[in-house]
Design a protein around this motif. Structure first.
Motif, PDB file in Angstrom:
ATOM      1  N   UNK A  81     -38.899 -11.950 -11.155  1.00  0.00           N
ATOM      2  CA  UNK A  81     -39.614 -11.841 -12.423  1.00  0.00           C
ATOM      3  C   UNK A  81     -38.752 -11.061 -13.403  1.00  0.00           C
ATOM      4  N   UNK A  82     -38.401 -11.679 -14.516  1.00  0.00           N
ATOM      5  CA  UNK A  82     -37.627 -11.011 -15.559  1.00  0.00           C
ATOM      6  C   UNK A  82     -38.550 -10.180 -16.431  1.00  0.00           C
ATOM      7  N   UNK A  83     -38.074  -9.014 -16.872  1.00  0.00           N
ATOM      8  CA  UNK A  83     -38.868  -8.124 -17.712  1.00  0.00           C
ATOM      9  C   UNK A  83     -37.951  -7.356 -18.639  1.00  0.00           C
ATOM     10  N   UNK A  95     -41.779  -0.172 -13.057  1.00  0.00           N
ATOM     11  CA  UNK A  95     -41.262  -1.232 -12.191  1.00  0.00           C
ATOM     12  C   UNK A  95     -40.003  -1.921 -12.732  1.00  0.00           C
ATOM     13  N   UNK A  96     -39.497  -1.454 -13.878  1.00  0.00           N
ATOM     14  CA  UNK A  96     -38.306  -2.060 -14.474  1.00  0.00           C
ATOM     15  C   UNK A  96     -37.090  -1.787 -13.596  1.00  0.00           C
ATOM     16  N   UNK A  97     -36.313  -2.846 -13.327  1.00  0.00           N
ATOM     17  CA  UNK A  97     -35.108  -2.704 -12.514  1.00  0.00           C
ATOM     18  C   UNK A  97     -33.874  -3.194 -13.246  1.00  0.00           C
ATOM     19  N   UNK A  98     -32.727  -2.798 -12.754  1.00  0.00           N
ATOM     20  CA  UNK A  98     -31.445  -3.195 -13.341  1.00  0.00           C
ATOM     21  C   UNK A  98     -31.373  -4.707 -13.498  1.00  0.00           C
ATOM     22  N   UNK A  99     -30.793  -5.147 -14.605  1.00  0.00           N
ATOM     23  CA  UNK A  99     -30.678  -6.577 -14.873  1.00  0.00           C
ATOM     24  C   UNK A  99     -31.970  -7.196 -15.365  1.00  0.00           C
ATOM     25  N   UNK A 100     -32.893  -6.355 -15.887  1.00  0.00           N
ATOM     26  CA  UNK A 100     -34.189  -6.814 -16.391  1.00  0.00           C
ATOM     27  C   UNK A 100     -35.016  -7.511 -15.315  1.00  0.00           C
ATOM     28  N   UNK A 137     -36.333 -17.364 -20.367  1.00  0.00           N
ATOM     29  CA  UNK A 137     -36.548 -16.321 -19.372  1.00  0.00           C
ATOM     30  C   UNK A 137     -35.288 -15.862 -18.660  1.00  0.00           C
ATOM     31  N   UNK A 138     -34.146 -16.413 -18.980  1.00  0.00           N
ATOM     32  CA  UNK A 138     -32.911 -16.022 -18.314  1.00  0.00           C
ATOM     33  C   UNK A 138     -32.202 -14.877 -19.030  1.00  0.00           C
ATOM     34  N   UNK A 139     -32.734 -14.408 -20.150  1.00  0.00           N
ATOM     35  CA  UNK A 139     -32.108 -13.336 -20.915  1.00  0.00           C
ATOM     36  C   UNK A 139     -32.135 -12.041 -20.106  1.00  0.00           C
ATOM     37  N   UNK A 140     -30.981 -11.393 -19.922  1.00  0.00           N
ATOM     38  CA  UNK A 140     -30.890 -10.204 -19.075  1.00  0.00           C
ATOM     39  C   UNK A 140     -30.597  -8.921 -19.837  1.00  0.00           C
ATOM     40  N   UNK A 141     -30.236  -8.982 -21.115  1.00  0.00           N
ATOM     41  CA  UNK A 141     -29.815  -7.794 -21.836  1.00  0.00           C
ATOM     42  C   UNK A 141     -30.804  -7.316 -22.886  1.00  0.00           C
TER      43      UNK A 141
END
Length: 70
Positions: A6-8, A15-20, A45-49
């Motif tokens: 799950x991207x966030x 619950x936020x983790x490295x790499x979104x 949903x693939x945006x990581x930054x």
């Protein structure tokens, strides 16, 4: 049960983790009655930054959001 990534972008969530990536064991999803989208968003949903911040879950589309303790 399948494992799903799950991207966030809410960087101040517990619950936020490295790499979104969301690190919560469970995710609560509800209708977003205030959204006004006329397009499919899944391809974005693939945006990581991208990073945002929220004060409480009502400011997000995620009912699992819990602010990090300061």
């Amino acid at each position: 049960m399948p494992k799903v990534e799950v991207s966030c972008a809410i960087s101040n969530c517990t619950y936020y983790g490295e790499g979104n990536i969301c690190k919560a064991e469970k995710i609560m999803v509800e209708l977003d009655n205030h959204a006004n989208y006329n397009t499919e968003m899944a391809e974005d949903l693939t945006e990581k930054n991208h990073k945002d911040q929220a004060s409480h879950s009502a400011e997000t589309c995620c009912k699992t959001f819990k602010p990090k303790k300061k």
